[in-house]
Design a protein around this motif. Sequence first.
Motif, PDB file in Angstrom:
ATOM      1  N   SER A   6     112.233 142.448  25.597  1.00  0.00           N
ATOM      2  CA  SER A   6     112.965 143.936  24.809  1.00  0.00           C
ATOM      3  C   SER A   6     113.957 143.553  24.808  1.00  0.00           C
ATOM      4  O   SER A   6     114.225 144.677  23.556  1.00  0.00           O
ATOM      5  N   ILE A   7     115.149 143.782  25.438  1.00  0.00           N
ATOM      6  CA  ILE A   7     116.880 144.200  25.597  1.00  0.00           C
ATOM      7  C   ILE A   7     117.005 143.102  24.335  1.00  0.00           C
ATOM      8  O   ILE A   7     117.798 143.705  23.611  1.00  0.00           O
ATOM      9  N   PHE A   8     117.190 142.221  24.003  1.00  0.00           N
ATOM     10  CA  PHE A   8     117.264 141.088  23.400  1.00  0.00           C
ATOM     11  C   PHE A   8     116.883 141.312  21.747  1.00  0.00           C
ATOM     12  O   PHE A   8     117.066 141.104  21.190  1.00  0.00           O
ATOM     13  N   ALA A   9     115.651 141.688  22.082  1.00  0.00           N
ATOM     14  CA  ALA A   9     115.057 142.488  20.520  1.00  0.00           C
ATOM     15  C   ALA A   9     115.366 143.212  20.115  1.00  0.00           C
ATOM     16  O   ALA A   9     115.190 143.771  19.518  1.00  0.00           O
ATOM     17  N   SER A  10     116.500 144.033  20.894  1.00  0.00           N
ATOM     18  CA  SER A  10     116.648 145.398  20.455  1.00  0.00           C
ATOM     19  C   SER A  10     118.088 144.639  19.611  1.00  0.00           C
ATOM     20  O   SER A  10     118.766 146.318  19.439  1.00  0.00           O
ATOM     21  N   TRP A  11     118.922 144.129  20.181  1.00  0.00           N
ATOM     22  CA  TRP A  11     120.241 143.270  19.643  1.00  0.00           C
ATOM     23  C   TRP A  11     120.357 144.241  17.900  1.00  0.00           C
ATOM     24  O   TRP A  11     121.367 144.533  17.395  1.00  0.00           O
ATOM     25  N   GLY A  12     119.113 143.989  17.377  1.00  0.00           N
ATOM     26  CA  GLY A  12     119.417 144.711  15.437  1.00  0.00           C
ATOM     27  C   GLY A  12     119.913 146.446  15.673  1.00  0.00           C
ATOM     28  O   GLY A  12     119.674 146.243  14.660  1.00  0.00           O
ATOM     29  N   ILE A  13     119.774 146.838  16.606  1.00  0.00           N
ATOM     30  CA  ILE A  13     119.370 148.357  16.696  1.00  0.00           C
ATOM     31  C   ILE A  13     121.012 148.940  16.673  1.00  0.00           C
ATOM     32  O   ILE A  13     121.706 148.111  17.450  1.00  0.00           O
ATOM     33  N   ASP A  14     121.318 149.253  15.378  1.00  0.00           N
ATOM     34  CA  ASP A  14     122.924 149.609  15.488  1.00  0.00           C
ATOM     35  C   ASP A  14     122.838 150.944  14.919  1.00  0.00           C
ATOM     36  O   ASP A  14     124.253 151.665  15.026  1.00  0.00           O
ATOM     37  N   LYS A  15     122.317 151.701  15.148  1.00  0.00           N
ATOM     38  CA  LYS A  15     122.663 153.434  15.152  1.00  0.00           C
ATOM     39  C   LYS A  15     121.803 154.027  16.789  1.00  0.00           C
ATOM     40  O   LYS A  15     121.278 153.620  17.116  1.00  0.00           O
ATOM     41  N   GLY A  16     122.712 154.819  16.528  1.00  0.00           N
ATOM     42  CA  GLY A  16     122.499 155.551  18.689  1.00  0.00           C
ATOM     43  C   GLY A  16     122.827 154.907  19.281  1.00  0.00           C
ATOM     44  O   GLY A  16     121.649 154.415  20.332  1.00  0.00           O
ATOM     45  N   VAL A  17     123.431 153.262  19.146  1.00  0.00           N
ATOM     46  CA  VAL A  17     123.137 151.928  20.392  1.00  0.00           C
ATOM     47  C   VAL A  17     123.213 152.486  22.037  1.00  0.00           C
ATOM     48  O   VAL A  17     122.142 152.142  22.878  1.00  0.00           O
ATOM     49  N   LYS A  18     124.327 153.641  22.198  1.00  0.00           N
ATOM     50  CA  LYS A  18     124.187 154.040  23.669  1.00  0.00           C
ATOM     51  C   LYS A  18     123.330 154.995  23.723  1.00  0.00           C
ATOM     52  O   LYS A  18     122.195 153.984  24.575  1.00  0.00           O
ATOM     53  N   GLY A  19     122.675 155.332  23.035  1.00  0.00           N
ATOM     54  CA  GLY A  19     121.533 156.337  23.198  1.00  0.00           C
ATOM     55  C   GLY A  19     120.466 155.638  23.444  1.00  0.00           C
ATOM     56  O   GLY A  19     119.309 155.586  24.564  1.00  0.00           O
ATOM     57  N   TYR A  20     120.210 155.004  22.423  1.00  0.00           N
ATOM     58  CA  TYR A  20     119.199 153.806  23.522  1.00  0.00           C
ATOM     59  C   TYR A  20     118.685 152.933  23.843  1.00  0.00           C
ATOM     60  O   TYR A  20     118.679 152.742  24.643  1.00  0.00           O
ATOM     61  N   PHE A  21     120.138 151.966  24.277  1.00  0.00           N
ATOM     62  CA  PHE A  21     119.464 152.040  25.579  1.00  0.00           C
ATOM     63  C   PHE A  21     119.302 152.050  26.508  1.00  0.00           C
ATOM     64  O   PHE A  21     118.901 151.763  27.292  1.00  0.00           O
ATOM     65  N   ALA A  22     120.097 153.118  26.777  1.00  0.00           N
ATOM     66  CA  ALA A  22     120.303 154.370  27.903  1.00  0.00           C
ATOM     67  C   ALA A  22     118.673 154.553  27.909  1.00  0.00           C
ATOM     68  O   ALA A  22     117.863 154.917  29.467  1.00  0.00           O
ATOM     69  N   LEU A  23     118.038 155.139  26.991  1.00  0.00           N
ATOM     70  CA  LEU A  23     116.972 156.003  26.982  1.00  0.00           C
ATOM     71  C   LEU A  23     115.589 154.812  27.223  1.00  0.00           C
ATOM     72  O   LEU A  23     114.691 154.815  28.446  1.00  0.00           O
ATOM     73  N   PHE A  24     116.391 153.517  26.739  1.00  0.00           N
ATOM     74  CA  PHE A  24     115.415 152.431  26.909  1.00  0.00           C
ATOM     75  C   PHE A  24     115.429 152.078  28.972  1.00  0.00           C
ATOM     76  O   PHE A  24     114.269 151.614  29.013  1.00  0.00           O
ATOM     77  N   LEU A  25     116.251 151.668  29.453  1.00  0.00           N
ATOM     78  CA  LEU A  25     116.485 151.850  30.504  1.00  0.00           C
ATOM     79  C   LEU A  25     115.775 152.907  31.584  1.00  0.00           C
ATOM     80  O   LEU A  25     115.025 151.999  32.374  1.00  0.00           O
ATOM     81  N   LEU A  26     116.362 153.949  31.097  1.00  0.00           N
ATOM     82  CA  LEU A  26     115.649 154.634  31.516  1.00  0.00           C
ATOM     83  C   LEU A  26     113.760 155.016  31.776  1.00  0.00           C
ATOM     84  O   LEU A  26     113.135 154.942  31.901  1.00  0.00           O
ATOM     85  N   LEU A  27     113.778 154.886  30.388  1.00  0.00           N
ATOM     86  CA  LEU A  27     112.044 153.969  30.342  1.00  0.00           C
ATOM     87  C   LEU A  27     111.001 152.612  30.702  1.00  0.00           C
ATOM     88  O   LEU A  27     110.298 153.132  32.143  1.00  0.00           O
ATOM     89  N   ASP A  28     112.517 151.956  31.519  1.00  0.00           N
ATOM     90  CA  ASP A  28     111.608 150.799  32.060  1.00  0.00           C
ATOM     91  C   ASP A  28     111.853 151.450  33.890  1.00  0.00           C
ATOM     92  O   ASP A  28     110.668 151.507  34.603  1.00  0.00           O
ATOM     93  N   THR A  29     112.754 152.159  34.492  1.00  0.00           N
ATOM     94  CA  THR A  29     112.632 153.070  35.599  1.00  0.00           C
ATOM     95  C   THR A  29     111.363 153.412  35.072  1.00  0.00           C
ATOM     96  O   THR A  29     110.008 153.446  36.772  1.00  0.00           O
ATOM     97  N   GLY A  30     110.871 154.822  34.331  1.00  0.00           N
ATOM     98  CA  GLY A  30     109.960 155.395  34.554  1.00  0.00           C
ATOM     99  C   GLY A  30     108.058 154.443  34.573  1.00  0.00           C
ATOM    100  O   GLY A  30     107.827 154.434  35.848  1.00  0.00           O
ATOM    101  N   MET A  31     108.295 153.420  34.242  1.00  0.00           N
ATOM    102  CA  MET A  31     107.327 152.630  33.442  1.00  0.00           C
ATOM    103  C   MET A  31     107.192 151.655  35.471  1.00  0.00           C
ATOM    104  O   MET A  31     106.181 151.583  36.108  1.00  0.00           O
ATOM    105  N   THR A  32     108.203 151.463  35.606  1.00  0.00           N
ATOM    106  CA  THR A  32     108.598 150.034  36.924  1.00  0.00           C
ATOM    107  C   THR A  32     107.214 151.627  38.044  1.00  0.00           C
ATOM    108  O   THR A  32     107.061 150.884  38.827  1.00  0.00           O
ATOM    109  N   GLY A  33     108.078 152.518  37.782  1.00  0.00           N
ATOM    110  CA  GLY A  33     108.022 153.767  38.985  1.00  0.00           C
ATOM    111  C   GLY A  33     106.450 153.900  39.382  1.00  0.00           C
ATOM    112  O   GLY A  33     105.753 153.842  40.195  1.00  0.00           O
ATOM    113  N   VAL A  34     105.458 154.119  38.193  1.00  0.00           N
ATOM    114  CA  VAL A  34     104.393 154.128  38.156  1.00  0.00           C
ATOM    115  C   VAL A  34     103.499 153.645  38.631  1.00  0.00           C
ATOM    116  O   VAL A  34     102.529 154.056  39.288  1.00  0.00           O
TER     117      VAL A  34
END
Lengths: 680, 506
Positions: free
Chosen positions: B98-126
């Motif tokens: 999904s990180i590679f599928a997000s390559w086209g995101i160009d608005k608020g890139v930093k926030g997007y990827f930061a949140l995505f990574l947090l989401l990853d941790t949350g999901m795996t944690g569950v």
Amino acid sequence: MDHPIQTDYLRWIVLLPLLGAGINGLLGAILQRQFGKRAISFVACTPVVISFLLSIWAFINLLALDPEKRFLIDSLYTWISLGSLNVTVAFWLDPLSVVMILVITGVGGLIHIYSIGYMQEDEAYWRYFAFLNLFTFAMLLLVTADNLLLMFIGWEGVGFCSYALIGFWYRDHVNTRAGNKAFIVNRVGDVGFLLGIFLIYWSLDKAGHGTVTFREIETFVPLIKDLEIWGIGVVTLATLFLFIGAMGKSAQIPLHVWLPDAMQGPTPVSALIHAATMVTAGVYMIARLNFLYSLAPSTLTVIATVGALTAFLSATIGLVQNDIKRVLAYSTVSQLGYMFLAMGAGAYSAGIFHLVTHAFFKACLFLSAGSVIQAMHHEQDMQKMGGLRWRLPYTHLTYLVAGIALAGIPPFAGFFSKDEILWKSFSHGLIFQWALGFAAAGLTAFYIFRQIFLVFYGSPRADPHTQSLVHESPQIMVLPLLILAFLSLIGGSLGVPEVLGGSNRIEHWFEPVFGSPGGHENAPVAMEILLMALSVGIGLFGITLAYLIYLRKTLVADTFSSLAAGVPYRLLFQKYYVDELYQFTFVRGTLFFSRVGAWIDQYIIDFIVDGSAKTTTFISWVNGLFDNYVVDWIVNKIADSTFGAGDKFRKIQTGNINSYLYVVLGAVVLAIIVKLRYSG
Amino acid sequence: MAESVLTLIVFFPLAGMIAVLFLPSERHNLIRWVSALFTLPPLLLSVWLFVNFDRSEPGFQFVQKVAWIPAYNIDYFVGVDGLSISMVILTALLCFLSIFASWGIDKGVKGYFALFLLLDTGMTGVFVSLDFFLFYIFWEVMLLPMYFLIGIWGGSRREYAAIKFFLYTLFGSVLMLLAILALYFTTEPHTFDMTKLIAQSGKYSTTVISFWPFDWLGWGFQHVVWMALFIGFAIKIPAFPFHTWLPDAHVEAPTAVSVVLAGVLLKMGTYGILRINFPMLPAATADFAFYLLGALGAWNIIYGALCAMAQTDLKKLVAYSSVSHMGYVMLGMAAFTPQGINGAVLQMFNHGIITGMLFLLVGVIYDRAHHRNIDGFGGLATVMPIYTGVTALAFFASMGLPGLSGFISEVLVLLGAWERYQVLAMIGASGIILTAGYFLWTMQRVYLGPPNEKYQSLPEINGRELFTLVPLGIIVVVLGVYPHAVLDLISSTLNHLNQIVIPHLS
């Protein structure tokens, strides 16, 4: 039961065409660009030819064994093993499946070669051959699978390839719609097939031997003979479920509607998939499970009746069609009906015999039709043909031979197999079904000769430009035609009945699978001869009638059709309006319910969801007002400005929704907990 | 290694989030690559897990337990068994791609990827939590980034969709929290330790509570808790009638978020039921199985398929296909047969892979044509043949074509279900006709037919997009031919799980 002999080459018969499909499917576009179409043909045809040679080798190996020991198996690995369900990927060969693989790789190989010529001009040459190879693989898997689930891979696999090849010229929506129709109608059958598998496995599992492997089912089927579900014997119900699958795949009424439309595919595809092999899968499946069907006499009666009705009704439709391929399509449906009639009469060997001869002459007819169509520049309307016999000498010859074989005139192949079926159904007491089959034999002779006369005889009706360009097909197409015509001529020798001084070799060959033929008991020889003469007679009558109407024009075709004009003719021409009926009920019905579902989601469920959200927002808004104007007023009265910052924070409404939800629900469930803990 | 492997898998993305937060926000490519870098180790480690997992052991492995808040008996307690390992692997794989599928995101890139990574941790944690408190924390951690990812980077109705998603799931998690607390307080000594709660499952009362409406319903304490948990999980699955957040959320979410939403988040519903409801509340599970898992599952199959057929938005169609396909999971787990439950979990895995492909494929065309109207295309096969080929693979896998992975799980579910509920199995089986119907119809309208004049010059699928799709395509084929790659992982745990519930079946 004897342990079958382990081998390690059967897998290659099945897997080699898959290899061809893989190479052409993944790299075909590049190969074609770099090395031309020859490379594609080489990659596609070689595996099929090798498979054919290996099949002959396997046949020789079987022949060398004692009849009752003729089983070869090649186990690869455990596919699914859960609980008592144990499914291996294993290919097996017995007298029944070896005949099938010979037909598939033999006739299939010829059609591959024919296609080299037929598809030469197509830019998606590689895609065509990739799917043709994939089809061959799936079909071989279907017949060599040693269990029902593995067979189902082949079963749906051939359906998928059929879908892809019917819609091969996908730029035209007529073709893609035909593909969709084929796949979806087949899926209806496939659900029946799956339920049959479940029921068999489940009942055997209850008896302590859950299995889907053919040999084991055969061994343990006595255990479930008397088991019932919903007041019906499980064997009866399971065989009926499986027969629904067969009806879908083999285009039996009422699931026959997809096959005529399937003619939208390239003609060699019609020959291979929609005449010689795939559509016979249902017949094969019943023959494969003959031990099960023989225990379900009521299912057999259903099969015989459906088969006979199909044979008759689709032959009537074939009488009036004008598209050269559609006539053959209805003929195929009709001939498949004969095979099911044989199955229903318990004459499995006769049914498979007809399957084989039909593969020869129908493949020959379709390929010859392809040759005509190509010569006529993709004209398929027979009313615009005529007089082609001198321009297409070879095609005319092969068409004629295969046509006579279809009409059931001795000593051509179709005579022996069709007559065997009619005789077996008659002697089995299926008089009504026999009568339908008998009448259909006359109709068959009529429509095929109507076609031959319209296409090859009389005066040319094509426009002069097309007429001037008509030419015989290249050798690579003619050669397969001649071979198939030859087989249509001599194929009957496999099963010359005893009354005609033969020894019915094919019946003896199948004995290890189907058991000894039971029909011998004092069957009156005179009766058999009489019926045989009758069916030849009605065949000749049909031919004569076609001759008088379409060639001599003594009975003018127009008068003939106007005699039968009005309702009956239209009914036949419009194929009894079955398509319209299905469109109106099933298709429209499903779409209606799908809109209802979407409407419920949008206007009922979401109304409630949005409504509750709005209500909550409203309550929190009121609360906010209360906070602002009532509480704050009091607070402000008491202590002026201390809480100002807090008020602003509270106005954020989404925050409020959450906290209120928490509080309300928390209170409710806490009350429950307290009640639970302190009320004992 | 064996002790901390799960912790590493869970917290690598979190470390990645912190790293991303320290990067300058205009260095878009750097942020993307760093994100990819931090999702790769979890993937590699889960491959390591796959190799080293003891397939004959039904219990938890790679367990790590550290006291966290001793006053309330709360531990940091993680481990995997057959049920969760398949989900951990699925999450790691889908998040990386999904990180590679997000390559086209160009608005608020930093926030997007930061949140995505947090989401990853949350999901795996569950999936790895064995402590109920920890489980709940991760559950909520996952919720927030998802809300923002839809609400900020979504389409035109993103706010409505995000709020709807948030409220639905919040409603669910409130009920879940209460259920967790109820279990916590009824155990002596109070504990959040799932293994202990499971061990005491016999003690949760099934005696009918003597006041309305419970006396009328015939519910005991166990049933009430079961129901609270079930609603929370049913929203996630999503089971009818709690499913309407899904199409909206999907339509608005960016491609990669849809992939993890359908691929991973939905699985938490069925995962939760299997992890918590089954072993902790077996008697209630047995009582509710027919109506709330089996019949509702069969209803989901048919209803979802019918709704999918009516859609005109390609992404909404895929979203409804998820509703339909998750129905198979519910039906399978309700059967308590080896085929049923293994089929259900295999279906969770397969659906994650296949639906991931489907959403990626929708993203490919949306990026080019900027709409997803099914009737607005036509003849894409001529313009984008490779793309069409991959789509055909995904469509037919989703239709359950034998030889591909979806078939195995569907047939196992139906075969398993047949043993207990013949009629439901028949209804479920007829769903495959509808599935073929809407996918083939879509195939015809979007990809086949005469090429649409407007889209003659669409560029073919590119290397990056293929990179995200090919691994999933390979898995689809491999699992169709050799399903034991996953079945071996999951079966001993699941068969054990069945044995817990079966004694309670009447």
